[in-house]
Design an enzyme around this catalytic site. Structure first.
Site, PDB file in Angstrom:
ATOM      1  N   GLN A  58       0.832  -1.205   0.000  1.00 57.98           N
ATOM      2  CA  GLN A  58       0.000   0.000   0.000  1.00 57.98           C
ATOM      3  C   GLN A  58       0.868   1.258   0.000  1.00 57.98           C
ATOM      4  O   GLN A  58       0.447   2.321   0.457  1.00 57.98           O
ATOM      5  CB  GLN A  58      -0.942   0.023   1.212  1.00 57.98           C
ATOM      6  CG  GLN A  58      -2.164  -0.874   1.078  1.00 57.98           C
ATOM      7  CD  GLN A  58      -3.183  -0.370   0.068  1.00 57.98           C
ATOM      8  OE1 GLN A  58      -2.910   0.519  -0.738  1.00 57.98           O
ATOM      9  NE2 GLN A  58      -4.375  -0.937   0.095  1.00 57.98           N
ATOM     10  N   SER A  59       2.053   1.149  -0.524  1.00 52.28           N
ATOM     11  CA  SER A  59       3.005   2.259  -0.539  1.00 52.28           C
ATOM     12  C   SER A  59       2.533   3.416  -1.414  1.00 52.28           C
ATOM     13  O   SER A  59       2.057   3.215  -2.531  1.00 52.28           O
ATOM     14  CB  SER A  59       4.358   1.745  -1.044  1.00 52.28           C
ATOM     15  OG  SER A  59       5.199   2.803  -1.421  1.00 52.28           O
ATOM     16  N   ASN A  60       2.703   4.638  -0.903  1.00 61.66           N
ATOM     17  CA  ASN A  60       2.409   5.830  -1.704  1.00 61.66           C
ATOM     18  C   ASN A  60       3.387   5.947  -2.866  1.00 61.66           C
ATOM     19  O   ASN A  60       3.014   6.364  -3.967  1.00 61.66           O
ATOM     20  CB  ASN A  60       2.486   7.083  -0.828  1.00 61.66           C
ATOM     21  CG  ASN A  60       1.436   7.097   0.258  1.00 61.66           C
ATOM     22  OD1 ASN A  60       0.281   6.795   0.029  1.00 61.66           O
ATOM     23  ND2 ASN A  60       1.848   7.448   1.471  1.00 61.66           N
ATOM     24  N   ALA A  61       4.644   5.574  -2.615  1.00 56.66           N
ATOM     25  CA  ALA A  61       5.662   5.630  -3.668  1.00 56.66           C
ATOM     26  C   ALA A  61       5.321   4.666  -4.790  1.00 56.66           C
ATOM     27  O   ALA A  61       5.523   4.969  -5.976  1.00 56.66           O
ATOM     28  CB  ALA A  61       7.030   5.312  -3.085  1.00 56.66           C
ATOM     29  N   MET A  62       4.820   3.501  -4.432  1.00 55.60           N
ATOM     30  CA  MET A  62       4.412   2.513  -5.429  1.00 55.60           C
ATOM     31  C   MET A  62       3.384   3.100  -6.394  1.00 55.60           C
ATOM     32  O   MET A  62       3.513   2.967  -7.620  1.00 55.60           O
ATOM     33  CB  MET A  62       3.819   1.289  -4.733  1.00 55.60           C
ATOM     34  CG  MET A  62       3.192   0.247  -5.648  1.00 55.60           C
ATOM     35  SD  MET A  62       2.232  -0.989  -4.715  1.00 55.60           S
ATOM     36  CE  MET A  62       0.822   0.023  -4.166  1.00 55.60           C
TER      37      MET A  62
END
Length: 298
Positions: A58-62
């Site tokens: 659930q990474s924002n960077a992803m």
């Protein structure tokens, strides 16, 4: 993109703060991801056809990298060590959005960097965007803050932001010291992933000179990343009620809880940097509502 991002005055718990609204920069590249990936957004990479990174599901960077890859026409491969069954069966938040952008999910490998080593057509991005190219966009952030300070005649300023890898806090402090040495502008942060020792290690991976390192502040009680704390949920709701601003549910609650117990910081003009990440609230809020159903009604 909406640059420079606005700065507004807010009151929280009867204390005045300034809020740098990096969350308003862009829907797909908000907050620190807009700063960290600014270099890649504004430069041409004709030899690249794939971007590879790794981190949580659930990474924002992803999500931001999935948008970057789609814009550039690159394949995006993302390595993750675990995806919860519930998330796989009910895709939502950053995970769903990144998949919709064409992300190719791979099982985690300890040697992701080695997989791409020596392959000039692949752009490798460290977890959370922790790399030297991030300086490019974070230096622009520092320039915006310096310009605002001068316009408002603020000589001494304390800046606070919570940290994952600590990249933004580190390069912001370094840029401010480099660009604005005559003014007293200090960056404070708190580790949301790991402890103080872990965050120091992250700093040293990018900058050996400790003169440029931000000041790390911590709560007395140990905090586990991603764990649901009633205090985090409560302060997140209070922030909305008192400021009218929607904050991230993963980093900002710990950030504000930490800042509020250090009056030596906020007794001076203090700028809190809103680093975006609210797309991830969809999954976090579901978890909080299930665990603490009575909090909303209190």
């Amino acid at each position: 993109m909406n640059l420079p991002s606005p700065i507004q005055s807010i009151f929280f718990e009867n204390k005045q703060f300034y809020l740098k609204r990096d969350d308003l920069i862009h829907a797909d590249f908000s907050g620190n991801k807009a700063r960290k990936f600014h270099y890649f957004l504004t430069h041409s990479f004709p030899h690249i056809n794939k971007v590879v990174s790794y981190g949580s599901a659930q990474s924002n960077a992803m999500y931001s990298l999935s948008v970057l890859a789609k814009m550039k026409g690159w394949v995006f491969e993302y390595y993750v060590d675990h995806v919860a069954d519930y998330l796989q069966e009910n895709p939502h938040g950053n995970y769903r959005a990144a998949l919709q952008n064409g992300m190719v999910l791979r099982p985690a490998q300890k040697t992701v960097a080695e997989l791409v080593e020596g392959k000039p057509d692949i752009l490798f991005i460290e977890e959370g965007g922790r790399q030297q190219e991030a300086v490019y966009g974070i230096k622009i952030l520092a320039q915006e803050i310096i310009a605002w300070q001068r316009e408002n005649n603020i000589e001494k300023l304390n800046i606070f932001l919570p940290s994952g890898t600590g990249t933004t806090a580190l390069f912001l402090q370094k840029s401010l010291l480099t660009l604005n040495a005559q003014r007293s502008t200090l960056v404070y942060t708190t580790p949301c992933v790991g402890n103080k020792a872990y965050l120091k290690e992250q700093f040293l991976m990018l900058e050996e000179d400790k003169v440029f390192h931000p000041t790390i502040l911590c709560l007395e009680k140990k905090h586990h990343f991603g764990k649901l704390y009633r205090e985090n949920y409560e302060i997140w709701l209070k922030l909305q009620q008192q400021t009218g601003v929607l904050f991230d549910l993963l980093y900002d609650p710990l950030g504000w809880r930490t800042l509020l117990v250090y009056p030596e910081v906020y007794s001076k003009p203090t700028l809190y940097i809103h680093q975006g990440g609210v797309l991830g609230n969809e999954s976090m809020l579901r978890r909080y509502v299930r665990k603490y159903p009575s909090v909303m009604s209190e």
